[in-house]
Write an enzyme that holds these catalytic residues in place. Structure first.
Site, PDB file in Angstrom:
ATOM      1  N   SER A 148       0.851  -1.200   0.000  1.00  0.00           N
ATOM      2  CA  SER A 148       0.000   0.000   0.000  1.00  0.00           C
ATOM      3  C   SER A 148       0.880   1.241   0.000  1.00  0.00           C
ATOM      4  CB  SER A 148      -0.836  -0.032   1.281  1.00  0.00           C
ATOM      5  OG  SER A 148      -1.382   1.226   1.596  1.00  0.00           O
ATOM      6  N   TYR A 161      -3.320  -0.354   9.946  1.00  0.00           N
ATOM      7  CA  TYR A 161      -3.145  -0.701   8.529  1.00  0.00           C
ATOM      8  C   TYR A 161      -1.717  -0.363   8.084  1.00  0.00           C
ATOM      9  CZ  TYR A 161      -4.432  -0.830   3.502  1.00  0.00           C
ATOM     10  OH  TYR A 161      -4.525  -1.110   2.157  1.00  0.00           O
TER      11      TYR A 161
HETATM   12  P1  NAP Z   1     -11.739  -5.146  -0.790  1.00  0.00           P
HETATM   13  O1  NAP Z   1     -12.535  -4.587  -1.916  1.00  0.00           O
HETATM   14  O2  NAP Z   1     -12.158  -4.851   0.600  1.00  0.00           O
HETATM   15  O3  NAP Z   1     -11.503  -6.735  -0.952  1.00  0.00           O
HETATM   16  C1  NAP Z   1     -10.759  -7.445   0.008  1.00  0.00           C
HETATM   17  C2  NAP Z   1     -11.034  -8.917  -0.140  1.00  0.00           C
HETATM   18  O4  NAP Z   1     -10.369  -9.639   0.914  1.00  0.00           O
HETATM   19  C3  NAP Z   1     -12.513  -9.254  -0.023  1.00  0.00           C
HETATM   20  O5  NAP Z   1     -12.839 -10.240  -0.965  1.00  0.00           O
HETATM   21  C4  NAP Z   1     -12.604  -9.795   1.391  1.00  0.00           C
HETATM   22  O6  NAP Z   1     -13.671 -10.668   1.569  1.00  0.00           O
HETATM   23  C5  NAP Z   1     -11.293 -10.533   1.514  1.00  0.00           C
HETATM   24  N1  NAP Z   1     -10.941 -10.814   2.885  1.00  0.00           N
HETATM   25  C6  NAP Z   1     -10.928  -9.968   3.935  1.00  0.00           C
HETATM   26  N2  NAP Z   1     -10.538 -10.622   5.062  1.00  0.00           N
HETATM   27  C7  NAP Z   1     -10.273 -11.897   4.690  1.00  0.00           C
HETATM   28  C8  NAP Z   1      -9.836 -13.042   5.396  1.00  0.00           C
HETATM   29  N3  NAP Z   1      -9.569 -12.997   6.697  1.00  0.00           N
HETATM   30  N4  NAP Z   1      -9.669 -14.201   4.709  1.00  0.00           N
HETATM   31  C9  NAP Z   1      -9.942 -14.257   3.378  1.00  0.00           C
HETATM   32  N5  NAP Z   1     -10.374 -13.202   2.659  1.00  0.00           N
HETATM   33  C10 NAP Z   1     -10.542 -12.039   3.313  1.00  0.00           C
HETATM   34  O7  NAP Z   1     -10.274  -4.635  -0.945  1.00  0.00           O
HETATM   35  P2  NAP Z   1      -9.454  -4.177  -2.228  1.00  0.00           P
HETATM   36  O8  NAP Z   1      -9.521  -2.706  -2.274  1.00  0.00           O
HETATM   37  O9  NAP Z   1      -9.757  -5.006  -3.421  1.00  0.00           O
HETATM   38  O10 NAP Z   1      -8.025  -4.538  -1.651  1.00  0.00           O
HETATM   39  C11 NAP Z   1      -7.330  -5.742  -1.903  1.00  0.00           C
HETATM   40  C12 NAP Z   1      -5.958  -5.619  -1.261  1.00  0.00           C
HETATM   41  O11 NAP Z   1      -5.312  -4.452  -1.782  1.00  0.00           O
HETATM   42  C13 NAP Z   1      -6.003  -5.425   0.250  1.00  0.00           C
HETATM   43  O12 NAP Z   1      -4.898  -6.077   0.838  1.00  0.00           O
HETATM   44  C14 NAP Z   1      -5.859  -3.915   0.411  1.00  0.00           C
HETATM   45  O13 NAP Z   1      -5.345  -3.541   1.653  1.00  0.00           O
HETATM   46  C15 NAP Z   1      -4.917  -3.611  -0.711  1.00  0.00           C
HETATM   47  N6  NAP Z   1      -4.922  -2.222  -1.187  1.00  0.00           N
HETATM   48  C16 NAP Z   1      -6.058  -1.607  -1.594  1.00  0.00           C
HETATM   49  C17 NAP Z   1      -5.981  -0.296  -2.087  1.00  0.00           C
HETATM   50  C18 NAP Z   1      -7.161   0.467  -2.572  1.00  0.00           C
HETATM   51  O14 NAP Z   1      -7.016   1.681  -2.804  1.00  0.00           O
HETATM   52  N7  NAP Z   1      -8.311  -0.133  -2.776  1.00  0.00           N
HETATM   53  C19 NAP Z   1      -4.766   0.338  -2.124  1.00  0.00           C
HETATM   54  C20 NAP Z   1      -3.632  -0.330  -1.658  1.00  0.00           C
HETATM   55  C21 NAP Z   1      -3.723  -1.609  -1.198  1.00  0.00           C
HETATM   56  P3  NAP Z   1     -15.022 -10.234   2.367  1.00  0.00           P
HETATM   57  O15 NAP Z   1     -15.619  -9.129   1.600  1.00  0.00           O
HETATM   58  O16 NAP Z   1     -15.796 -11.489   2.364  1.00  0.00           O
HETATM   59  O17 NAP Z   1     -14.576  -9.807   3.725  1.00  0.00           O
HETATM   60  C1  GCO Z   2      -6.707   4.819   3.322  1.00  0.00           C
HETATM   61  C2  GCO Z   2      -6.948   3.899   2.204  1.00  0.00           C
HETATM   62  C3  GCO Z   2      -5.947   2.855   1.964  1.00  0.00           C
HETATM   63  C4  GCO Z   2      -5.495   3.105   0.596  1.00  0.00           C
HETATM   64  C5  GCO Z   2      -4.387   2.307   0.076  1.00  0.00           C
HETATM   65  C6  GCO Z   2      -3.327   3.248  -0.412  1.00  0.00           C
HETATM   66  O1  GCO Z   2      -7.602   4.942   4.128  1.00  0.00           O
HETATM   67  O2  GCO Z   2      -5.644   5.462   3.329  1.00  0.00           O
HETATM   68  O3  GCO Z   2      -8.169   3.326   2.242  1.00  0.00           O
HETATM   69  O4  GCO Z   2      -6.523   1.581   1.976  1.00  0.00           O
HETATM   70  O5  GCO Z   2      -6.547   2.908  -0.287  1.00  0.00           O
HETATM   71  O6  GCO Z   2      -3.955   1.275   0.850  1.00  0.00           O
HETATM   72  O7  GCO Z   2      -2.322   2.550  -1.030  1.00  0.00           O
END
Ligand code: NAP
Ligand code: GCO
Length: 268
Positions: A148, A161
């Site tokens: 992230s 986080y």
């Molecule tokens: P999301 O939309 O919330 O999806 C996360 C997925 O992980 C969901 O399918 C969720 O399932 C599953 N999950 C959560 N807890 C779990 C567990 N204990 N065991 C198995 N599955 C689990 O998140 P996303 O935005 O696609 O993010 C995916 C990854 O990228 C995460 O690690 C997040 O921190 C990272 N990320 C996201 C962003 C962003 O801007 N969106 C940026 C940087 C990093 P349920 O819905 O059933 O709980």
């Molecule tokens: C926040 C965000 C993070 C970001 C991401 C950035 O609250 O800062 O929700 O989840 O989306 O991880 O890389």
């Protein structure tokens, strides 16, 4: 020297993407399928897995879905056994499952803090530990951890986080250090701000129809001047999963529209 474009192919590879019934995980798994991989994913509930299976089917992808919580060692051991039985040894693991709790630190309970660390840091440790023996035996393996911006930067309300994603960056480097010799490449992708359900609360329209202040802030902070999409992560993920990146190890590849390169807009 001629370059073999097949190095980017994932033909015949078995990939496990955790928490991939929607969002970033779904986009990455879909790209792997387009590159020729066999897809396995897990989620915490049968309902989520069924929704995921329906989405993959709609996209023309034959994915295998399993119920397993990444924080549960026994469930993860069973998950890996089931995938080996159904598809073969896992060649590619993406530790994607993650949660966030946006709570000011002084209001955050230790229980909430631990839960975020458990899913976002202990989870990748547990799943990596379960797949590594198969990869070592097979003589190669790719692990991609989803880090992230918070692996590098802090901000109000995301102490747990940021601690977890900073830790995940170092777990990435440590897996590289410990198993590089066994031809395991462990890298990470550090997404910028990506429009998914996880960030939906930061993009909600205000009662008067205007943009959420955080939404406007992120667009101004991103040289690309937009939120990322899950599709923006597909090419980098295929690269890190493929033989084309066999000498790339311990890297966090930030896919952030330039956020980390930018000091921010000058006052007008
Ligand atoms: P999301 O939309 O919330 O999806 C996360 C997925 O992980 C969901 O399918 C969720 O399932 C599953 N999950 C959560 N807890 C779990 C567990 N204990 N065991 C198995 N599955 C689990 O998140 P996303 O935005 O696609 O993010 C995916 C990854 O990228 C995460 O690690 C997040 O921190 C990272 N990320 C996201 C962003 C962003 O801007 N969106 C940026 C940087 C990093 P349920 O819905 O059933 O709980
Ligand atoms: C926040 C965000 C993070 C970001 C991401 C950035 O609250 O800062 O929700 O989840 O989306 O991880 O890389």
């Amino acid at each position: 020297m001629a370059f073999d474009m097949n190095k980017f192919s994932l033909e015949g590879k078995v990939a496990l993407v955790t928490g991939a019934s929607y969002g970033i995980g779904f986009a990455i798994a879909s790209a792997f399928a387009a590159a020729g991989a066999k897809i396995a994913f897990n989620d915490r509930t049968q309902e989520a897995v069924d929704r995921g299976l329906a989405s993959y089917k709609e996209a023309g992808i034959e994915a295998h879905g399993y119920v397993a919580d990444v924080t549960d060692e026994d469930a993860v051991a069973q998950l890996v056994k089931d995938i080996e039985r159904d598809l073969g040894t896992i060649d590619i693991l993406v530790n994607n499952a993650g949660i966030i709790k946006r709570i000011p630190m002084l209001e955050m309970s230790a229980k909430d803090f631990r839960q975020v660390i458990d899913v976002d840091l202990n989870g990748p440790f547990i799943v990596s530990k379960a797949v590594l023996p198969g990869m070592i035996k097979k003589g190669h393996g790719k692990i991609i951890n989803i880090c992230s911006m918070m692996s590098e930067l802090g901000r109000e309300t995301v102490s747990a986080y940021a601690a977890a994603k900073g830790g995940l960056k170092m777990l990435t480097r440590n897996i590289c250090s410990e198993y590089g010799e066994a031809n395991i490449q462990c890298n990470a992708i550090g997404p910028g701000y990506i429009a998914t359900p996880q960030t939906a609360p930061l993009r909600e329209r205000q009662p008067d129809g205007s943009r959420h202040p955080f939404d406007a802030f992120i667009v101004a902070k991103t040289p690309a001047a937009r939120w990322g999409t899950p599709e923006d992560l597909q090419g980098p993920a295929v690269f890190l999963a493929s033989d084309a990146s066999d000498f790339v190890n311990g890297l966090v590849l930030y896919v952030d529209g330039g956020i980390l390169a930018y000091i921010g807009k000058q006052p007008q």
